[in-house]
Design a protein around this motif. Structure first.
Motif, PDB file in Angstrom:
ATOM      1  N   MET A   1       0.844  -1.214   0.000  1.00 23.83           N
ATOM      2  CA  MET A   1       0.000   0.000   0.000  1.00 23.83           C
ATOM      3  C   MET A   1       0.864   1.243   0.000  1.00 23.83           C
ATOM      4  O   MET A   1       0.636   2.147   0.765  1.00 23.83           O
ATOM      5  CB  MET A   1      -0.894   0.009   1.245  1.00 23.83           C
ATOM      6  CG  MET A   1      -2.053  -0.932   1.246  1.00 23.83           C
ATOM      7  SD  MET A   1      -3.491  -0.669   0.344  1.00 23.83           S
ATOM      8  CE  MET A   1      -3.534   0.406  -0.887  1.00 23.83           C
ATOM      9  N   ALA A   3       2.437   3.408  -3.014  1.00 25.99           N
ATOM     10  CA  ALA A   3       1.967   4.433  -3.934  1.00 25.99           C
ATOM     11  C   ALA A   3       0.634   4.012  -4.535  1.00 25.99           C
ATOM     12  O   ALA A   3       0.554   3.088  -5.323  1.00 25.99           O
ATOM     13  CB  ALA A   3       2.992   4.648  -5.033  1.00 25.99           C
ATOM     14  N   SER A   4      -0.422   4.693  -4.120  1.00 23.85           N
ATOM     15  CA  SER A   4      -1.733   4.406  -4.668  1.00 23.85           C
ATOM     16  C   SER A   4      -2.353   5.732  -5.068  1.00 23.85           C
ATOM     17  O   SER A   4      -2.000   6.777  -4.530  1.00 23.85           O
ATOM     18  CB  SER A   4      -2.599   3.693  -3.630  1.00 23.85           C
ATOM     19  OG  SER A   4      -3.939   4.084  -3.761  1.00 23.85           O
ATOM     20  N   VAL A   5      -3.266   5.679  -6.044  1.00 24.72           N
ATOM     21  CA  VAL A   5      -3.926   6.919  -6.439  1.00 24.72           C
ATOM     22  C   VAL A   5      -4.725   7.460  -5.265  1.00 24.72           C
ATOM     23  O   VAL A   5      -4.871   8.668  -5.091  1.00 24.72           O
ATOM     24  CB  VAL A   5      -4.887   6.649  -7.617  1.00 24.72           C
ATOM     25  CG1 VAL A   5      -5.498   7.938  -8.089  1.00 24.72           C
ATOM     26  CG2 VAL A   5      -4.171   5.971  -8.737  1.00 24.72           C
ATOM     27  N   LEU A   6      -5.218   6.551  -4.452  1.00 21.94           N
ATOM     28  CA  LEU A   6      -6.152   6.972  -3.420  1.00 21.94           C
ATOM     29  C   LEU A   6      -5.468   7.422  -2.136  1.00 21.94           C
ATOM     30  O   LEU A   6      -5.936   8.331  -1.466  1.00 21.94           O
ATOM     31  CB  LEU A   6      -7.120   5.822  -3.109  1.00 21.94           C
ATOM     32  CG  LEU A   6      -8.097   5.510  -4.231  1.00 21.94           C
ATOM     33  CD1 LEU A   6      -8.820   4.214  -3.949  1.00 21.94           C
ATOM     34  CD2 LEU A   6      -9.091   6.639  -4.381  1.00 21.94           C
ATOM     35  N   TYR A   7      -4.366   6.762  -1.797  1.00 20.01           N
ATOM     36  CA  TYR A   7      -3.780   7.060  -0.495  1.00 20.01           C
ATOM     37  C   TYR A   7      -2.309   7.346  -0.600  1.00 20.01           C
ATOM     38  O   TYR A   7      -1.602   6.770  -1.415  1.00 20.01           O
ATOM     39  CB  TYR A   7      -3.963   5.874   0.460  1.00 20.01           C
ATOM     40  CG  TYR A   7      -5.336   5.318   0.444  1.00 20.01           C
ATOM     41  CD1 TYR A   7      -6.361   5.980   1.090  1.00 20.01           C
ATOM     42  CD2 TYR A   7      -5.615   4.146  -0.249  1.00 20.01           C
ATOM     43  CE1 TYR A   7      -7.640   5.497   1.060  1.00 20.01           C
ATOM     44  CE2 TYR A   7      -6.894   3.649  -0.280  1.00 20.01           C
ATOM     45  CZ  TYR A   7      -7.904   4.321   0.364  1.00 20.01           C
ATOM     46  OH  TYR A   7      -9.164   3.830   0.317  1.00 20.01           O
ATOM     47  N   ASP A   8      -1.850   8.242   0.326  1.00 16.21           N
ATOM     48  CA  ASP A   8      -0.439   8.466   0.509  1.00 16.21           C
ATOM     49  C   ASP A   8       0.089   7.345   1.381  1.00 16.21           C
ATOM     50  O   ASP A   8      -0.684   6.579   1.943  1.00 16.21           O
ATOM     51  CB  ASP A   8      -0.260   9.805   1.227  1.00 16.21           C
ATOM     52  CG  ASP A   8       0.671  10.706   0.449  1.00 16.21           C
ATOM     53  OD1 ASP A   8       1.518  10.149  -0.259  1.00 16.21           O
ATOM     54  OD2 ASP A   8       0.524  11.935   0.546  1.00 16.21           O
ATOM     55  N   ASN A  18      -6.158   2.572  10.563  1.00 19.02           N
ATOM     56  CA  ASN A  18      -6.335   1.399   9.708  1.00 19.02           C
ATOM     57  C   ASN A  18      -6.384   0.120  10.515  1.00 19.02           C
ATOM     58  O   ASN A  18      -7.125  -0.801  10.194  1.00 19.02           O
ATOM     59  CB  ASN A  18      -5.203   1.311   8.678  1.00 19.02           C
ATOM     60  CG  ASN A  18      -5.402   2.321   7.568  1.00 19.02           C
ATOM     61  OD1 ASN A  18      -6.460   2.932   7.483  1.00 19.02           O
ATOM     62  ND2 ASN A  18      -4.386   2.516   6.754  1.00 19.02           N
ATOM     63  N   TYR A  21      -9.792  -0.125  11.929  1.00 18.76           N
ATOM     64  CA  TYR A  21     -10.720  -0.565  10.865  1.00 18.76           C
ATOM     65  C   TYR A  21     -10.560  -2.055  10.619  1.00 18.76           C
ATOM     66  O   TYR A  21     -11.527  -2.772  10.381  1.00 18.76           O
ATOM     67  CB  TYR A  21     -10.453   0.182   9.565  1.00 18.76           C
ATOM     68  CG  TYR A  21     -10.914   1.614   9.549  1.00 18.76           C
ATOM     69  CD1 TYR A  21     -11.954   2.044  10.368  1.00 18.76           C
ATOM     70  CD2 TYR A  21     -10.312   2.552   8.710  1.00 18.76           C
ATOM     71  CE1 TYR A  21     -12.370   3.365  10.362  1.00 18.76           C
ATOM     72  CE2 TYR A  21     -10.728   3.861   8.688  1.00 18.76           C
ATOM     73  CZ  TYR A  21     -11.743   4.264   9.520  1.00 18.76           C
ATOM     74  OH  TYR A  21     -12.151   5.565   9.501  1.00 18.76           O
ATOM     75  N   THR A  22      -9.295  -2.526  10.632  1.00 20.48           N
ATOM     76  CA  THR A  22      -9.033  -3.940  10.371  1.00 20.48           C
ATOM     77  C   THR A  22      -9.740  -4.807  11.397  1.00 20.48           C
ATOM     78  O   THR A  22     -10.410  -5.780  11.062  1.00 20.48           O
ATOM     79  CB  THR A  22      -7.520  -4.219  10.410  1.00 20.48           C
ATOM     80  OG1 THR A  22      -6.885  -3.378   9.456  1.00 20.48           O
ATOM     81  CG2 THR A  22      -7.220  -5.670  10.112  1.00 20.48           C
ATOM     82  N   GLY A  25     -13.531  -4.459  10.922  1.00 16.58           N
ATOM     83  CA  GLY A  25     -13.933  -5.155   9.697  1.00 16.58           C
ATOM     84  C   GLY A  25     -13.898  -6.664   9.882  1.00 16.58           C
ATOM     85  O   GLY A  25     -14.833  -7.364   9.499  1.00 16.58           O
TER      86      GLY A  25
ATOM     87  N   VAL B  44      -7.735  -1.565   4.205  1.00 16.42           N
ATOM     88  CA  VAL B  44      -8.057  -2.484   5.300  1.00 16.42           C
ATOM     89  C   VAL B  44      -8.027  -3.927   4.784  1.00 16.42           C
ATOM     90  O   VAL B  44      -8.915  -4.328   4.030  1.00 16.42           O
ATOM     91  CB  VAL B  44      -9.455  -2.149   5.866  1.00 16.42           C
ATOM     92  CG1 VAL B  44      -9.759  -3.003   7.071  1.00 16.42           C
ATOM     93  CG2 VAL B  44      -9.548  -0.673   6.197  1.00 16.42           C
ATOM     94  N   ARG B 120      -2.786  16.251  -3.598  1.00 14.54           N
ATOM     95  CA  ARG B 120      -2.338  16.189  -2.202  1.00 14.54           C
ATOM     96  C   ARG B 120      -1.336  17.303  -1.909  1.00 14.54           C
ATOM     97  O   ARG B 120      -1.349  17.905  -0.834  1.00 14.54           O
ATOM     98  CB  ARG B 120      -1.712  14.830  -1.907  1.00 14.54           C
ATOM     99  CG  ARG B 120      -2.738  13.723  -1.682  1.00 14.54           C
ATOM    100  CD  ARG B 120      -2.132  12.525  -0.995  1.00 14.54           C
ATOM    101  NE  ARG B 120      -1.374  11.684  -1.922  1.00 14.54           N
ATOM    102  CZ  ARG B 120      -1.895  10.612  -2.541  1.00 14.54           C
ATOM    103  NH1 ARG B 120      -3.142  10.263  -2.321  1.00 14.54           N
ATOM    104  NH2 ARG B 120      -1.158   9.901  -3.355  1.00 14.54           N
TER     105      ARG B 120
END
Lengths: 283, 215
Positions: A1, A3-8, A18, A21-22, A25, B44, B120
């Protein structure tokens, strides 16, 4: 996880969040699983006598026969559909306008119809279930595969055929020695994914009483009441697993072929967006 | 022509049955598909695993098998009160959601990394990036595949006709049992499907043109 478009890349606070959440979830999913298991358990689906039927040699034989019948319809439909696709694709790429129009009309017509409507017509008019299924699958998948072939041929850079013509090759030679080999390499993964669709669609034989795997399962579950309960859950679980295993095996072949093509020194030409859209349609 | 005129009420029921079945399952498939896609790209792990499992299982299962599950197992595990129409919507919606999920996920993945990095670096929040940068771009790439999926859904909905839902395939069976000319029935049913699928592809082409951006 990373480099993703959604998250740094997550910092300490995000990592903590996280982790929370884990946990939440996992608990939610486990809860869902327990809920279903308890519902099934309360109906006695996990009692050993509900699973006894799989021990009988006759039942095992029936399921094996079902798998064989499914594979037989699939094998014939796969071969015939690829042959038909070659004809349709050649027609759509033809230099003669009437041929092109006829082939396009046929392809568009068979592609736009629900497969079961066609299979039902074939079955209700002349054919026995097996041939109705095979011919229906051939017409539908042949049309879809024809579009994949065509997209593959069109994805070969134009310079390739121009160079071949400049060398004095004839139409057929250009097609067979220059375009088709490159197109097949580009489209093989799509062709195999469509074969997976063909395999799944053999289950439509259930609706016209062809004794393929699903039909066998339905009859098996409907005919073996155990203490007043029908073992639908057990039979569908086993049959579903067999289907998923067969499809994933075929998909694995597609992935392997894709990797091999990428590894080859000549490299595979990238699939065109048009071709990818087609595969999506096929599904 | 007589076949159509004499049985117009049946054809109409079948036509609107297919339309409403497709519409209802499309809504379910889109909602579930986007949700599962969100699971699959989330940071997650258990949710990601769940999304992967969902897609793998549903994509590799024949739809007819899902209909059997809906008919025999869902009433037992969840509730017995569902009609065959509602069960068909569940089967079709769940099946299509796996494909919608993959379309949405690949749509998000086509947005170049630089876009999000630039957003960002000028200090946008996650919601802002999603709402203003990523989703508008992803939506445009997703429209065409989702359009094809909706057409596939229309065609798949025919299977529901074999599970006592009134739609075009059940109309075809009903009329065939009455001993009318099979080919003529087939042609009218085929025409009805062509109308629906052409309408859907036209709608999505319109949407695509509306949202297209000159680059």
């Amino acid at each position: 996880m990373t480099a993703s478009v959604l998250y740094d890349a997550p910092g300490p606070r995000t990592r903590l969040r996280n982790r929370i959440y884990t946990v939440v979830g996992s608990l939610a999913l486990a809860g869902l699983l327990v809920f279903f298991a308890m519902r099934l358990n309360s109906k006695g689906e996990f009692k050993s006598y509900m699973w006894d039927l799989f021990q009988y040699a006759g039942v095992q034989q029936q399921i094996t026969d079902g798998v064989v019948a499914t594979l037989k319809a699939f094998a014939l439909a796969a071969v015939f559909s690829l042959l038909l696709a070659t004809v349709f694709a050649a027609g759509r790429l033809s230099d003669h306008k009437p041929v092109r129009i006829a082939a396009s009309a046929a392809v568009e017509f068979f592609r736009a119809l629900p497969l079961i409507i066609m299979i039902y017509l074939l079955w209700a008019t002349v054919f026995e279930p097996f041939w109705a299924l095979v011919i229906g699958l051939t017409l539908y998948n042949g049309s879809v595969q024809a579009e994949i072939f065509r997209a593959g041929i069109n994805s070969v850079p134009k310079g390739q055929s121009e160079a071949a013509y400049a060398l004095g090759m004839r139409k057929t030679q250009v097609m067979l020695t220059i375009l088709v080999p490159q197109a097949v390499r580009a489209m093989l993964p799509s062709i195999i994914s469509q074969l997976v669709v063909t395999l799944k669609d053999t289950s439509l034989g259930y609706l016209i009483a062809y004794t393929e795997l699903l039909y066998v399962g339905r009859i098996l579950a409907g005919n073996t009441p155990t203490l007043g309960n029908y073992p639908y859950f057990q039979v569908l679980l086993v049959i579903g697993t067999i289907y998923i295993a067969m499809c994933m095996l075929l998909s694995a072949v597609a992935t392997w072929v894709e990797k091999r093509a990428r590894r080859s020194p000549k490299g595979a030409p990238p699939a065109t967006p048009e071709a990818e859209a087609l595969v999506a349609t096929a599904e | 022509m007589n076949v159509l005129v004499d049985n117009f009420a049946l054809f109409r029921q079948g036509f609107f049955g297919t339309l409403s079945l497709t519409g209802a399952s499309a809504v379910l498939a889109l909602l579930l598909g986007v949700l599962i896609a969100a699971f699959r790209v989330s940071p997650v792990p258990p949710l990601r695993a769940f999304g992967t499992l969902w897609v793998t299982l549903l994509r590799n299962t024949p739809l007819t098998l899902l209909f059997l599950v809906a008919t025999f197992i869902v009433p037992e595990v969840l509730t017995t009160g569902l009609s065959s129409y509602q069960l068909a919507v569940l089967a079709l919606g769940f099946y299509t959601s796996a494909f919608v999920c993959e379309a949405v996920r690949s749509g998000v993945n086509t947005v170049p990394l630089g876009q999000a990095e630039a957003a960002r670096s000028i200090g946008m929040t996650f919601t802002q990036i999603l709402r203003l940068i990523i989703l508008p771009q992803a939506a445009r790439t997703v429209i065409a595949p989702v359009g094809s999926l909706m057409i596939a859904l229309t065609k798949n909905s025919a299977i529901a006709g074999a599970f006592s839902v009134t739609e075009l395939f059940s109309t075809q069976k009903l009329l065939s049992d009455q001993g009318l000319n099979l080919t003529v029935i087939f042609i009218w049913i085929a025409l009805a499907y062509l109308i629906i699928t052409f309408a859907i592809s036209g709608l999505f082409r319109l949407l695509e043109n509306r949202l297209a951006v000159a680059r």
